[in-house]
Motif scaffolding. Structure first.
Motif, PDB file in Angstrom:
ATOM      1  N   ALA A  83       5.935  10.660 -14.874  1.00 34.04           N
ATOM      2  CA  ALA A  83       4.858  11.483 -14.334  1.00 34.04           C
ATOM      3  C   ALA A  83       3.859  10.679 -13.506  1.00 34.04           C
ATOM      4  N   ASP A  84       4.004   9.330 -13.554  1.00 33.69           N
ATOM      5  CA  ASP A  84       3.033   8.480 -12.857  1.00 33.69           C
ATOM      6  C   ASP A  84       3.312   8.473 -11.361  1.00 33.69           C
ATOM      7  N   ARG A  85       2.579   9.295 -10.643  1.00 22.77           N
ATOM      8  CA  ARG A  85       2.867   9.457  -9.219  1.00 22.77           C
ATOM      9  C   ARG A  85       2.448   8.237  -8.387  1.00 22.77           C
ATOM     10  N   SER A  86       1.482   7.477  -8.889  1.00 21.37           N
ATOM     11  CA  SER A  86       1.036   6.327  -8.099  1.00 21.37           C
ATOM     12  C   SER A  86       1.973   5.132  -8.276  1.00 21.37           C
ATOM     13  N   ALA A  87       2.874   5.197  -9.268  1.00 18.63           N
ATOM     14  CA  ALA A  87       3.757   4.060  -9.544  1.00 18.63           C
ATOM     15  C   ALA A  87       4.588   3.699  -8.310  1.00 18.63           C
ATOM     16  N   TYR A  88       5.182   4.729  -7.677  1.00 23.10           N
ATOM     17  CA  TYR A  88       6.014   4.411  -6.507  1.00 23.10           C
ATOM     18  C   TYR A  88       5.182   3.799  -5.391  1.00 23.10           C
ATOM     19  N   ARG A  89       3.967   4.266  -5.239  1.00 24.15           N
ATOM     20  CA  ARG A  89       3.112   3.703  -4.179  1.00 24.15           C
ATOM     21  C   ARG A  89       2.845   2.226  -4.431  1.00 24.15           C
ATOM     22  N   GLU A  90       2.646   1.879  -5.664  1.00 22.88           N
ATOM     23  CA  GLU A  90       2.459   0.464  -5.999  1.00 22.88           C
ATOM     24  C   GLU A  90       3.727  -0.319  -5.680  1.00 22.88           C
ATOM     25  N   PHE A  91       4.864   0.283  -6.089  1.00 24.70           N
ATOM     26  CA  PHE A  91       6.159  -0.382  -5.966  1.00 24.70           C
ATOM     27  C   PHE A  91       6.537  -0.635  -4.490  1.00 24.70           C
ATOM     28  N   MET A  92       6.390   0.391  -3.674  1.00 24.97           N
ATOM     29  CA  MET A  92       6.941   0.280  -2.314  1.00 24.97           C
ATOM     30  C   MET A  92       6.054  -0.512  -1.361  1.00 24.97           C
ATOM     31  N   MET A  93       4.807  -0.732  -1.718  1.00 23.68           N
ATOM     32  CA  MET A  93       3.895  -1.330  -0.743  1.00 23.68           C
ATOM     33  C   MET A  93       4.331  -2.729  -0.303  1.00 23.68           C
ATOM     34  N   ALA A  94       4.817  -3.546  -1.254  1.00 25.54           N
ATOM     35  CA  ALA A  94       5.285  -4.889  -0.891  1.00 25.54           C
ATOM     36  C   ALA A  94       6.420  -4.778   0.134  1.00 25.54           C
ATOM     37  N   GLY A  95       7.259  -3.754  -0.044  1.00 30.68           N
ATOM     38  CA  GLY A  95       8.357  -3.537   0.904  1.00 30.68           C
ATOM     39  C   GLY A  95       7.847  -3.219   2.292  1.00 30.68           C
ATOM     40  N   VAL A  96       6.827  -2.376   2.368  1.00 26.82           N
ATOM     41  CA  VAL A  96       6.283  -2.026   3.693  1.00 26.82           C
ATOM     42  C   VAL A  96       5.625  -3.248   4.333  1.00 26.82           C
ATOM     43  N   PHE A  97       4.901  -4.034   3.536  1.00 26.21           N
ATOM     44  CA  PHE A  97       4.288  -5.249   4.100  1.00 26.21           C
ATOM     45  C   PHE A  97       5.361  -6.161   4.686  1.00 26.21           C
ATOM     46  N   ALA A  98       6.423  -6.372   3.904  1.00 23.64           N
ATOM     47  CA  ALA A  98       7.480  -7.292   4.337  1.00 23.64           C
ATOM     48  C   ALA A  98       8.192  -6.740   5.579  1.00 23.64           C
ATOM     49  N   GLN A  99       8.416  -5.422   5.558  1.00 23.19           N
ATOM     50  CA  GLN A  99       9.081  -4.839   6.728  1.00 23.19           C
ATOM     51  C   GLN A  99       8.207  -4.989   7.976  1.00 23.19           C
ATOM     52  N   THR A 100       6.915  -4.841   7.788  1.00 26.99           N
ATOM     53  CA  THR A 100       5.995  -4.960   8.914  1.00 26.99           C
ATOM     54  C   THR A 100       6.044  -6.345   9.545  1.00 26.99           C
ATOM     55  N   VAL A 101       6.047  -7.389   8.712  1.00 26.76           N
ATOM     56  CA  VAL A 101       6.064  -8.735   9.302  1.00 26.76           C
ATOM     57  C   VAL A 101       7.409  -9.044   9.964  1.00 26.76           C
ATOM     58  N   THR A 102       8.496  -8.480   9.408  1.00 28.46           N
ATOM     59  CA  THR A 102       9.783  -8.788  10.053  1.00 28.46           C
ATOM     60  C   THR A 102       9.948  -8.030  11.364  1.00 28.46           C
ATOM     61  N   PHE A 103       9.279  -6.891  11.486  1.00 32.47           N
ATOM     62  CA  PHE A 103       9.392  -6.147  12.742  1.00 32.47           C
ATOM     63  C   PHE A 103       8.717  -6.869  13.900  1.00 32.47           C
TER      64      PHE A 103
END
Lengths: 337, 288
Positions: free
Chosen positions: B76-96
């Motif tokens: 039920a923890d809706r913010s969990a995924y937001r915590e989880f995926m953020m590192a992925g978005v940061f990393a994707q941003t620098v590689t782009f």
């Protein structure tokens, strides 16, 4: 003693294409060599080897006393290069471009800044100096490109088709700059497709075709080699072409040509302007009315045509490729024309 | 236009001798400044560079997020995924940033600027180093803005500032290594247009075959192994740990997943050294 630019047996192949096939050059200090040739002849490749941008497969080249392969950095300290494309950063201002080039020539920032101001002034760009060069006209960009090549007052300059694509006014302006540069003692190697340009700027001319120097000398020597002067007469009445030809035959030093359609007779002569008066008198005596008469000295166009069997300018890609020697087209592309 | 020229002097080869390293650093900074000035004059590029990852954050957080369960987090923890995926978005941003480097270098080649630089007595690698340094600055700014957005949607730093800074450093190092790949691509393709797509197209499989957006435990075995050893996953895992964005220890026993910080550092350094060497070599013989 070898000149400021010296090359011996330069060879460069791109795959199957032999872009340079043994180029020899010797340019004495303070003189101007015009490298003349059609697209794909090997002019740009020669410049790229001499400016350390391209390693030759064979041969040796020395520029400003330094070997281009063994001491490329020493060569780079002593040369300026201005190419066919105005190689300036379009988002930087004129001033920033010049300052950057100065700093990369290892000048101090202060010296580079001062030199940029000086050059903008000299090249009539002071008012535009703080605008991104994207806003410059073609002529202004070309001037800035040349200014960038002159940042360190290099003793040896290379200019690859400096006026290609420029309008006549800007071409004249650049010619003036080049002339004052040479007057200051710079050694210059200039490539061009414009015979007029080589005629005006170069002390010596080397004609290049298919990767080889096929003729060299001063403009006058090359012209003399092609054959002397000619008289051209345009007869008013086509019926009198025969009579006129007969008259001109008496002055001819070789084969004359008659063009029925334009009513023009061309005969090789020697004797200059005095002869022209005699021709007119005799034609008048035979009752031949003329529309036009002139003494024509061979141009570098004629020289080029007689040396290579094809015209230097207006040689399109398509024609290039249609030639039996398909290599010419390929070379043209490799060299970016 | 009166060009009064003084008689030119022949300069000695090493007459203005500077230390090779000092010259290399200064030349790189001169080129970096040039690229940064360009970026400021074309702000669209920087702005779209920020909009894109922000869009990813919103899409993943509010569209995909509800369907992905994070190991260790309450369903039920809706913010969990937001915590989880953020590192992925940061990393994707620098590689782009790779695409920026490849397009920029290809454009310089196309415009004849690389020829101009190569005929100057400057340090060999400086044109490329200057470009990659400018990209590094851009990545740093983009990631900082993105972290601000992330905080707004519920992402948090749980392990303190020093570790967060370490994560930031690892992310930038990964981006720096990748921008050398971009430089090599830029020198290798014929046109700036080709450079943009060639700089981007392989990044999609690379960044999605990873732990960045979904946990790897449900992936087919082969894909999971790729994801575990993917240098991109390694940095994502390292950041996740350093930011404190995971809810239970990672399930994989692959070495990079067990030692993500060290693995990330090694991967990024390896990528930088290998691709810098290749790109500088390519630059020295570059011909259009």
């Amino acid at each position: 003693m070898p000149g400021a630019i010296y090359a011996e047996g330069l060879v460069k192949t791109f795959g199957e294409v032999r872009a340079l096939d043994g180029v020899d050059l010797d340019v004495p200090e303070g003189s101007v060599l015009g490298l003349l040739g059609p697209n794909g002849a090997g002019k740009t490749t020669t410049v790229r080897v001499l400016t350390t941008l391209l390693r030759p497969d064979a041969g040796r080249a020395v520029v400003a006393g330094h070997d281009v392969v063994a001491e490329p950095d020493a060569v780079r300290h002593n040369i300026g290069l201005s190419g066919q494309f105005a190689a300036v950063d379009e988002y930087l201002t004129g001033r920033e471009n010049l300052q950057m080039v100065g700093e990369l020539y290892q000048m101090s920032s202060r010296a580079a800044r001062a030199r940029a101001v000086e050059l903008l002034e000299q090249f009539d760009l002071a008012d535009a100096g703080d605008r991104p060069t994207k806003t410059y006209s073609g002529g202004m960009r070309r001037r800035l490109d040349l200014a960038a090549a002159l940042v360190v007052k290099p003793p040896v300059m290379f200019m690859d088709e400096p006026t290609t694509g420029l309008d006549p006014r800007n071409r004249m302006l650049l010619w003036e700059v080049i002339e004052s540069l040479v007057a200051g003692g710079t050694t210059l190697l200039l490539t061009t497709q414009y015979l007029e340009e080589a005629d005006r700027l170069a002390h010596d001319i080397a004609v290049v075709d298919h990767g080889r120097v096929i003729a060299r000398g001063t403009a006058d020597q090359l012209k003399a080699q092609t054959g002397g002067e000619r008289v051209e007469v345009v007869v008013h009445d086509r019926d009198l072409l025969g009579t006129a030809t007969e008259v001109l035959h008496g002055f001819s030093k070789g084969e004359s040509t008659v063009d029925q359609h334009t009513r023009k007779i061309t005969v090789p002569v020697s004797g200059g302007a005095k002869l022209l008066a005699e021709v007119i008198r005799e034609l008048d005596g035979r009752g031949v009315e003329i529309d036009d008469i002139g003494l024509r000295r061979p141009t570098l166009d004629d020289v080029f045509l007689s040396l290579t069997g094809h015209v230097a300018e207006e040689k399109s890609e398509a024609q290039d490729e249609a030639e039996p020697r398909g290599a010419a087209g390929g070379k043209g592309k490799k060299e970016r024309g | 236009m009166t060009a009064t020229m003084t008689k030119p002097q022949v300069a000695g080869g090493d007459g203005q001798a500077r230390g090779a390293l000092a010259r290399s650093v200064r030349d790189s900074l001169v080129v970096a400044r040039r690229n940064l000035v360009r970026m400021l004059r074309i702000p669209e590029v920087v702005i779209f560079g920020i909009i894109q990852p922000v869009m990813f954050v919103l899409l993943f957080a509010y569209v995909f997020g509800g369907a992905i369960s994070i190991p260790g987090a309450a369903a039920a923890d809706r913010s969990a995924y937001r915590e989880f995926m953020m590192a992925g978005v940061f990393a994707q941003t620098v590689t782009f940033a790779t695409a920026g480097a490849s397009a920029g270098i290809a454009d310089d080649m196309h415009k004849g600027l690389i020829d101009r630089f190569r005929a100057l007595p400057m340090a060999r690698g400086a044109v490329l180093t200057g470009r990659t340094l400018a990209d590094l600055v851009q990545s740093a700014v983009t990631v900082l803005v993105l972290m601000g957005c992330a905080l707004v949607v519920g992402w948090r730093i749980h392990e303190g500032l020093p570790k967060a800074l370490a994560a930031f450093g690892l992310l930038l190092l990964l981006g720096y290594g990748f921008s050398w790949i971009g430089a090599l691509i830029g020198l290798s393709v014929r046109t700036p247009e080709a450079a943009t797509s060639a700089g981007l197209v392989w990044l999609f499989p690379l960044t999605f075959m990873s732990n960045a957006f979904v946990p790897t435990n449900n992936m087919p075995t082969v894909v999971r192994h790729i994801a575990d050893w993917n240098p991109f996953s390694t940095t994502v895992q390292a950041s996740r740990e350093l930011f404190g964005n995971q809810f239970q220890p990672v399930a994989s026993d692959a070495w990079p997943m067990q030692h993500p910080v060290l693995a990330s550092l090694l991967w990024s350094l390896l990528i930088t050294v290998v691709f810098r060497t290749l790109a500088v070599r390519k630059y020295r013989s570059a011909t259009v």
